[in-house]
Design a protein around this motif. Structure first.
Motif, PDB file in Angstrom:
ATOM      1  N   ALA A  47      -3.644   3.280  15.099  1.00 58.12           N
ATOM      2  CA  ALA A  47      -3.590   3.788  15.880  1.00 58.12           C
ATOM      3  C   ALA A  47      -2.952   5.329  15.138  1.00 58.12           C
ATOM      4  O   ALA A  47      -2.544   4.831  14.177  1.00 58.12           O
ATOM      5  CB  ALA A  47      -2.652   3.896  17.141  1.00 58.12           C
ATOM      6  N   PRO A  48      -3.536   6.468  15.820  1.00 60.12           N
ATOM      7  CA  PRO A  48      -2.407   7.886  15.040  1.00 60.12           C
ATOM      8  C   PRO A  48      -1.067   8.112  14.413  1.00 60.12           C
ATOM      9  O   PRO A  48      -0.777   6.960  15.407  1.00 60.12           O
ATOM     10  CB  PRO A  48      -2.541   8.915  15.547  1.00 60.12           C
ATOM     11  CG  PRO A  48      -2.283   7.915  17.366  1.00 60.12           C
ATOM     12  CD  PRO A  48      -3.498   6.808  17.089  1.00 60.12           C
ATOM     13  N   SER A  49      -0.956   8.249  13.304  1.00 63.05           N
ATOM     14  CA  SER A  49       0.315   7.766  13.617  1.00 63.05           C
ATOM     15  C   SER A  49       1.219  10.081  13.025  1.00 63.05           C
ATOM     16  O   SER A  49       0.567  10.145  12.781  1.00 63.05           O
ATOM     17  CB  SER A  49       0.031   7.873  11.358  1.00 63.05           C
ATOM     18  OG  SER A  49       1.814   7.113  10.622  1.00 63.05           O
ATOM     19  N   CYS A  50       2.884   9.166  13.259  1.00 69.58           N
ATOM     20  CA  CYS A  50       3.228  10.698  13.837  1.00 69.58           C
ATOM     21  C   CYS A  50       4.164  10.935  12.504  1.00 69.58           C
ATOM     22  O   CYS A  50       5.424  10.626  11.849  1.00 69.58           O
ATOM     23  CB  CYS A  50       4.506  10.139  14.563  1.00 69.58           C
ATOM     24  SG  CYS A  50       4.222   9.120  15.894  1.00 69.58           S
ATOM     25  N   GLY A  51       3.776  13.178  12.411  1.00 69.86           N
ATOM     26  CA  GLY A  51       4.421  13.286  11.605  1.00 69.86           C
ATOM     27  C   GLY A  51       4.058  12.923  10.083  1.00 69.86           C
ATOM     28  O   GLY A  51       4.796  12.649   8.477  1.00 69.86           O
ATOM     29  N   PHE A  52       3.393  12.050   9.823  1.00 66.68           N
ATOM     30  CA  PHE A  52       1.832  11.910   8.358  1.00 66.68           C
ATOM     31  C   PHE A  52       0.516  12.054   8.096  1.00 66.68           C
ATOM     32  O   PHE A  52      -0.195  12.440   9.126  1.00 66.68           O
ATOM     33  CB  PHE A  52       2.720  10.174   7.990  1.00 66.68           C
ATOM     34  CG  PHE A  52       3.428   9.760   8.003  1.00 66.68           C
ATOM     35  CD1 PHE A  52       4.493   9.241   7.169  1.00 66.68           C
ATOM     36  CD2 PHE A  52       3.939   9.331   8.976  1.00 66.68           C
ATOM     37  CE1 PHE A  52       5.925   9.428   7.178  1.00 66.68           C
ATOM     38  CE2 PHE A  52       5.311   8.642   9.281  1.00 66.68           C
ATOM     39  CZ  PHE A  52       5.806   8.955   8.469  1.00 66.68           C
ATOM     40  N   ASP A  53       0.867  12.948   6.677  1.00 69.61           N
ATOM     41  CA  ASP A  53      -1.103  12.800   6.142  1.00 69.61           C
ATOM     42  C   ASP A  53      -1.535  11.847   6.396  1.00 69.61           C
ATOM     43  O   ASP A  53      -2.986  11.930   6.086  1.00 69.61           O
ATOM     44  CB  ASP A  53      -0.696  14.197   5.714  1.00 69.61           C
ATOM     45  CG  ASP A  53      -0.547  15.687   5.552  1.00 69.61           C
ATOM     46  OD1 ASP A  53      -0.444  15.431   7.144  1.00 69.61           O
ATOM     47  OD2 ASP A  53       0.314  16.602   4.919  1.00 69.61           O
ATOM     48  N   HIS A  54      -0.740  10.488   5.186  1.00 72.28           N
ATOM     49  CA  HIS A  54      -1.643   9.299   4.581  1.00 72.28           C
ATOM     50  C   HIS A  54      -0.100   8.291   4.764  1.00 72.28           C
ATOM     51  O   HIS A  54       1.308   8.654   4.991  1.00 72.28           O
ATOM     52  CB  HIS A  54      -2.115   9.658   3.589  1.00 72.28           C
ATOM     53  CG  HIS A  54      -2.984  10.914   2.887  1.00 72.28           C
ATOM     54  ND1 HIS A  54      -4.180  10.730   3.146  1.00 72.28           N
ATOM     55  CD2 HIS A  54      -2.751  11.780   3.082  1.00 72.28           C
ATOM     56  CE1 HIS A  54      -4.777  11.688   2.989  1.00 72.28           C
ATOM     57  NE2 HIS A  54      -4.102  12.900   2.865  1.00 72.28           N
ATOM     58  N   LEU A 126       1.557   3.294  -6.350  1.00 74.08           N
ATOM     59  CA  LEU A 126       2.226   2.426  -5.105  1.00 74.08           C
ATOM     60  C   LEU A 126       1.797   0.973  -4.180  1.00 74.08           C
ATOM     61  O   LEU A 126      -0.166   2.539  -4.522  1.00 74.08           O
ATOM     62  CB  LEU A 126       2.962   3.583  -4.681  1.00 74.08           C
ATOM     63  CG  LEU A 126       3.960   4.333  -5.031  1.00 74.08           C
ATOM     64  CD1 LEU A 126       4.353   5.330  -3.717  1.00 74.08           C
ATOM     65  CD2 LEU A 126       5.464   2.831  -5.122  1.00 74.08           C
ATOM     66  N   ALA A 127       1.664   0.765  -3.914  1.00 78.21           N
ATOM     67  CA  ALA A 127       0.642  -0.443  -3.371  1.00 78.21           C
ATOM     68  C   ALA A 127       0.859   0.337  -1.929  1.00 78.21           C
ATOM     69  O   ALA A 127      -0.223   0.141  -1.042  1.00 78.21           O
ATOM     70  CB  ALA A 127       0.867  -1.675  -3.359  1.00 78.21           C
ATOM     71  N   ASN A 128       1.523   0.596  -1.283  1.00 79.16           N
ATOM     72  CA  ASN A 128       1.957   0.699   0.088  1.00 79.16           C
ATOM     73  C   ASN A 128       3.550   2.338  -0.197  1.00 79.16           C
ATOM     74  O   ASN A 128       3.823   2.500  -0.596  1.00 79.16           O
ATOM     75  CB  ASN A 128       2.627  -0.396   0.356  1.00 79.16           C
ATOM     76  CG  ASN A 128       2.178  -1.718   0.449  1.00 79.16           C
ATOM     77  OD1 ASN A 128       1.049  -1.561   1.299  1.00 79.16           O
ATOM     78  ND2 ASN A 128       2.470  -2.140   0.228  1.00 79.16           N
ATOM     79  N   SER A 129       2.551   3.144   1.052  1.00 79.42           N
ATOM     80  CA  SER A 129       3.031   4.313   0.741  1.00 79.42           C
ATOM     81  C   SER A 129       2.497   5.246   1.915  1.00 79.42           C
ATOM     82  O   SER A 129       1.819   5.084   2.534  1.00 79.42           O
ATOM     83  CB  SER A 129       3.026   4.816  -0.716  1.00 79.42           C
ATOM     84  OG  SER A 129       1.468   5.570  -0.670  1.00 79.42           O
ATOM     85  N   VAL A 130       3.623   6.613   2.188  1.00 79.38           N
ATOM     86  CA  VAL A 130       3.346   7.242   3.011  1.00 79.38           C
ATOM     87  C   VAL A 130       3.463   9.042   2.658  1.00 79.38           C
ATOM     88  O   VAL A 130       4.255   9.243   1.616  1.00 79.38           O
ATOM     89  CB  VAL A 130       4.017   7.326   4.192  1.00 79.38           C
ATOM     90  CG1 VAL A 130       4.206   6.661   5.292  1.00 79.38           C
ATOM     91  CG2 VAL A 130       5.657   7.511   3.666  1.00 79.38           C
ATOM     92  N   VAL A 131       2.665   9.551   3.201  1.00 81.05           N
ATOM     93  CA  VAL A 131       2.631  10.967   2.239  1.00 81.05           C
ATOM     94  C   VAL A 131       3.285  12.206   3.991  1.00 81.05           C
ATOM     95  O   VAL A 131       2.287  12.125   4.649  1.00 81.05           O
ATOM     96  CB  VAL A 131       1.341  12.155   2.513  1.00 81.05           C
ATOM     97  CG1 VAL A 131       1.422  12.953   1.939  1.00 81.05           C
ATOM     98  CG2 VAL A 131       0.918  11.117   0.644  1.00 81.05           C
TER      99      VAL A 131
END
Length: 398
Positions: A47-54, A126-131
């Motif tokens: 589903a779409p993510s709020c406020g993140f580019d990745h 990083l294996a798991n991250s957000v942008v």
């Protein structure tokens, strides 16, 4: 049989690099078996993510078992192992796009438990991250339970001499918890759906690219996506359910669109098919709207509450936005990627095969929301707010 031919037409595949190692093992209690064997294929969508580019997660394997209560260290598990482990940007998997994780032979029968196993962050990349939008890449902290797999209880059947397709829907928007110190944690929300019982809903918006689009049943989101740059959207997969019935399509534009909420009620879902609520020739047009912010603090922060904004209109109650309170401070804001709620009257209509579907403004619902906070213990607190004239601060105490 190719992957494209196994899924309904609206589902599109993103095939990423990396070999897939297959490991299957039968046995275990709690399920039913028939003679022969079949094949399980597992894919992932988002589903779409709020406020993140990745939003990146690294998948190690998917495990299945016939017993919903089977211990992770026990026998009877069958694994789809991704080798080498695959780092996936969840935000590339919207509007029906899937990535295939792999497949494995299984004894025919009914399976009850699924576990999605991620690689934890360690030294190096990083294996798991957000942008976050406008910021640099940040680590996404994963709970220790991730090492044993994200547990999903969803029965599915593998028939003899048949390929069974299972889709894992990773809701990144509801899975990421922002903390007051600027870090991010994973509170995974993942569902599973066999494609044999799923269909799609498609549409087009005339003036709201990037809008959040939800398929809901009784005010609960069962699938979400984001309209593309041209306003097109695909909600897929959605389970066809004889008991739950049709879905309501809820469209919530971003504040940059300056448009209000649109709702199309009672949209049929057909397994293996697609239902259109709007097309390029008959797009959905939404009302002009200003946006307001609802924010506050949940105490204690340890409640780790989920916050939803609900709107009563058109004979039903609909989720318009949702977020998670910060796990260290309890602070929240609706909606994280806007951050706002439409103040204008929502427009509502009922599905019909002839397009366009007429939508009528409900002035009595303009700016009115029920803000619902639910703690991890399941305690629910609801407060009524009106954002017609200004932003609102709404705190919760558990």
């Amino acid at each position: 049989m190719s992957p494209k031919n196994r899924f309904p037409l609206p589902l599109r595949f993103l095939v990423l690099g990396g070999a897939v190692a297959l490991a299957g093992c039968g046995g275990g209690g709690g399920g039913s078996f028939s003679s022969g064997s079949g094949t399980l294929s597992v894919s992932m969508t988002d589903a779409p993510s709020c406020g993140f580019d990745h939003v990146f997660v690294t998948v190690d394997k998917v495990r299945v078992h016939t017993n919903p209560n089977a211990d992770v260290s026990g026998s009877g598990w069958a694994d789809v192992t991704v080798s080498p482990a695959r780092r996936i940007d969840l935000l590339s998997l919207t509007n029906g796009v899937l990535t295939v994780l792999g497949q494995t032979p299984l004894p025919a029968g009914t399976y009850q438990q699924i576990r999605l196993v991620l690689v934890p962050n360690g030294a190096g990349a990083l294996a798991n991250s957000v942008v976050p939008t406008g910021r640099s890449e940040q680590a996404l902290d994963t709970p220790s339970a991730i090492q044993t797999g994200i547990k999903i209880i969803r029965p599915f059947t593998v028939a003899p001499n048949t390929l069974t397709d299972l889709i894992l829907d990773f809701d990144a928007c509801k899975s990421i918890v922002a903390r007051g110190n600027g870090t991010f944690g994973l509170k995974p929300v993942v569902t599973a759906l066999p494609t044999v019982v799923s269909g799609a809903v498609t549409g087009m918006l005339s003036s709201a690219p990037g809008a959040q689009v939800y398929a809901e049943r009784n005010g609960v989101v069962v699938k979400a996506t984001m309209a593309d740059a041209n306003g097109n959207f695909t909600l897929s997969p959605i389970e066809q359910s004889s008991t739950a019935g049709n879905v309501d399509v809820v469209i919530v534009p971003t504040s940059t669109n300056g448009r209000g909420t649109g709702i199309v009620r009672s949209v049929p879902v057909v397994a293996g098919g697609s239902t259109a609520v709007a097309t390029a020739a008959a797009p959905i047009s939404l009302p002009i709207s200003v946006f307001r912010t609802v924010s506050g603090v949940v105490t204690p922060a340890s409640a780790q509450a989920t916050i939803r904004a609900l709107q009563l209109t058109g004979g039903g109650t609909f989720e318009i936005a949702a977020t998670a309170a910060a796990s260290d401070t309890g602070a929240y804001s609706l909606f994280p990627n806007q951050p706002a709620l439409p103040a204008a009257a929502p427009v509502v209509g009922t599905y019909q095969t002839t397009l366009p579907i007429p939508l009528t403004a409900d002035a009595s619902a303009a700016g009115k929301y029920s803000i619902q906070a639910t703690s991890t213990a399941g305690t629910v607190s609801t407060q009524q707010v009106n954002v017609t004239l200004s932003d609102v601060t709404q705190n919760f105490a558990f």
